[in-house]
Design an enzyme around this catalytic site. Structure first.
Site, mmCIF file in Angstrom:
data_model
loop_
_atom_site.group_PDB
_atom_site.id
_atom_site.type_symbol
_atom_site.label_atom_id
_atom_site.label_comp_id
_atom_site.label_asym_id
_atom_site.label_seq_id
_atom_site.Cartn_x
_atom_site.Cartn_y
_atom_site.Cartn_z
ATOM 1 C CE LYS A 67 -24.636 29.053 -2.164
ATOM 2 N NZ LYS A 67 -23.841 27.871 -2.863
ATOM 3 C CG ASN A 68 -23.302 24.255 -1.181
ATOM 4 O OD1 ASN A 68 -23.508 24.944 -2.001
ATOM 5 N ND2 ASN A 68 -22.340 24.120 -0.672
ATOM 6 N NE ARG A 80 -20.427 25.411 -11.378
ATOM 7 C CZ ARG A 80 -19.733 25.158 -12.657
ATOM 8 N NH1 ARG A 80 -19.562 26.006 -13.382
ATOM 9 N NH2 ARG A 80 -19.189 23.900 -12.775
ATOM 10 C CB CYS A 110 -17.796 32.226 -5.989
ATOM 11 S SG CYS A 110 -19.055 32.753 -4.699
ATOM 12 N NE ARG A 154 -17.099 27.099 -9.444
ATOM 13 C CZ ARG A 154 -17.873 27.372 -8.762
ATOM 14 N NH1 ARG A 154 -18.092 28.585 -8.460
ATOM 15 N NH2 ARG A 154 -18.528 26.688 -7.771
ATOM 16 N N PRO A 155 -15.804 24.479 -15.755
ATOM 17 C CG PRO A 155 -14.160 22.867 -16.710
ATOM 18 C CD PRO A 155 -14.245 23.842 -15.645
ATOM 19 C CB ILE A 156 -21.042 22.336 -16.987
ATOM 20 C CG1 ILE A 156 -21.067 23.036 -18.598
ATOM 21 C CG2 ILE A 156 -21.249 23.334 -16.280
ATOM 22 C CD1 ILE A 156 -22.447 23.352 -18.888
ATOM 23 C CG ASP A 157 -15.753 20.230 -20.258
ATOM 24 O OD1 ASP A 157 -16.495 21.560 -20.367
ATOM 25 O OD2 ASP A 157 -14.515 20.325 -20.421
ATOM 26 C CG ASP A 174 -17.795 25.371 -0.219
ATOM 27 O OD1 ASP A 174 -17.124 26.083 -1.006
ATOM 28 O OD2 ASP A 174 -19.003 25.158 -0.252
ATOM 29 N NE ARG A 217 -24.321 33.713 -5.112
ATOM 30 C CZ ARG A 217 -23.134 32.771 -4.960
ATOM 31 N NH1 ARG A 217 -21.798 33.190 -4.684
ATOM 32 N NH2 ARG A 217 -23.252 31.652 -5.200
#
Length: 419
Positions: free
Chosen positions: A22-23, A92, A116, A121-124, A303, A395
């Site tokens: 998946k990842n 995500r 999830c 979980r910022p995207i900074d 995970d 998912r």
């Protein structure tokens, strides 16, 4: 609503083939946007997140042909650079289209990604890294418009080895005018798989799998590529056998990617034999293991934390876990307690005191890996358990219910699909 009934106390025996990761497949599907020729991706898992990625590709104007585990994408008809909020919030990994669209069109409009709920979980890091390449950002509420008429080369420094930020930078860097060196890059195997796909498309990426990755200018073309096997799916099957008992062979996988995980199961009392592309586990009398601290690869993966916890609920002694990646990674704990688990939480620390037995209970899946942990524990519990909100698991797991039934588990699905 779908509900999964689990009759515990049945050991698992047999073999199972591990699906594509998946990842790994999600960033690779996003990467197909960066080339205008046909890309064929093989070994794609049949999961909801892949369905979402294909929905995004079609919305953007790409041609998509999915046949079993083979997906062909052609981005020659790409006509949009904005992904609606309704699609972004489904997973995500939708954020990975940012780097691919910048590489392909010099512009991308996105909204906060979903997935999830594991805490902040910022995207900074994605934003700061892309800015170092010369991209600009115009934020209007949740609408984030990125532009990069010309992406520059040079060093991009990541203060934390974020997998998503590394992947977005790899994608964007393929269109830079000069070489890009990513310092502090994530080292996960899925990063190497994305680089492998991009290199198959004509990119020149060196150092993937290390903390310094260099991307040299090169034109991209189509490619035919097979996705790596899913190490987290394999880790979940390990936990199921460790908790329920039995013996299982995992095929078409890469044991080297799971060393931090298999070491824990061996330390807990399981017997494990590794081969080039297979792994065999035989359950044993479980006991507590040394403290488990999650972290970026090659440390113990976040995970796999929930499923290891579930496997150790009946182990002799006390195991201490420290979650350092996500602040809300223990959302599964209250559900496991319904089975009779003895788990104490204090901030990032969890103490799992082994109990003699677990009993059936009704649980609600809180997230992808948390749901897998609940299923693992239910397999080792006495009596019947029910698990609702299993769309979380759909998912990321390809036909896990059917596979477990073939191994001897007693599972039944009730209700209708929640899509």
């Amino acid at each position: 609503m779908k509900v999964l009934s689990v009759l515990g106390g049945r050991p698992l025996y047999g073999q199972v083939q591990i699906h594509g990761a998946k990842n790994a497949v999600l960033p690779i599907l996003a990467a197909t946007v960066a080339t205008k020729e046909t890309c064929v991706i093989r070994g794609c898992p049949d999961i909801r997140d892949v369905d979402t990625a294909l929905e995004i590709l079609r919305y953007l104007g790409c041609g998509v042909d999915a046949d079993g585990g083979v997906i062909a994408v052609n981005a020659a008809g790409l006509r949009r650079t904005e992904i609606p909020a309704g699609l972004m919030e489904k997973m995500r990994s939708s954020v990975l289209f940012l780097g691919a669209l910048l590489a392909a069109e010099g512009e991308a409009v996105i909204y906060p990604p979903g997935g999830c709920v594991l805490g902040a979980r910022p995207i900074d890091l994605h934003i700061s890294g892309l800015r170092q390449l010369g991209a600009s950002l115009l934020a209007q509420g949740d609408r984030l418009q990125f532009q990069a008429a010309k992406l520059a080369g040079g060093d991009v420094v990541l203060p934390y080895p974020s997998v998503g930020a590394t992947e977005n930078l790899l994608l964007a860097a393929t269109a830079a005018d000069d070489s890009v060196r990513i310092v502090g890059a994530a080292r996960e195997p899925e990063i190497s798989d994305l680089a492998g796909f991009l290199n198959a498309c004509g990119a020149d990426i060196r150092g993937a799998g290390t903390s310094v990755v260099t991307v040299y200018p090169a034109a991209l073309h189509g490619a035919d590529y097979r996705v790596m096997p899913d190490r987290m799916e394999a880790a979940t099957y390990l936990s199921a056998v460790a908790c329920a008992g039995g013996e299982l062979t995992l095929r078409q996988m890469r044991p080297c990617h799971l060393q931090a995980v298999t070491e824990r199961y061996e330390a807990a009392g399981c017997s494990i034999r590794s081969y080039d592309d297979a792994l065999c586990i035989r359950a044993g009398g479980l006991h507590a293991v040394a403290p488990v601290i999650t972290g970026p690869y090659p440390a113990f993966p976040t995970d796999a934390q929930a499923t290891l916890m579930a496997a150790l609920l009946k182990a002799d002694g006390t195991t201490v876990m420290e979650e350092t990646v996500f602040e809300n990674r223990y959302r599964h704990v209250p559900q496991l307690r319904k089975l009779g688990a003895d788990i104490e939480l204090a901030g990032k620390i969890a103490r799992i005191r082994g109990v003699r037995s677990l009993h059936g209970a009704a649980m609600e899946a809180t997230d992808l890996r948390g749901g897998a942990a609940m299923l693992t524990a239910a397999l080792g519990a006495e009596g019947e358990s029910t698990l609702s909100h299993i769309y979380h698991m759909e998912r990321g797991y390809d036909h896990m219910t059917q596979n477990l039934c073939r191994l001897g588990a007693k599972l039944e699905l009730h209700g209708t699909d929640e899509r």
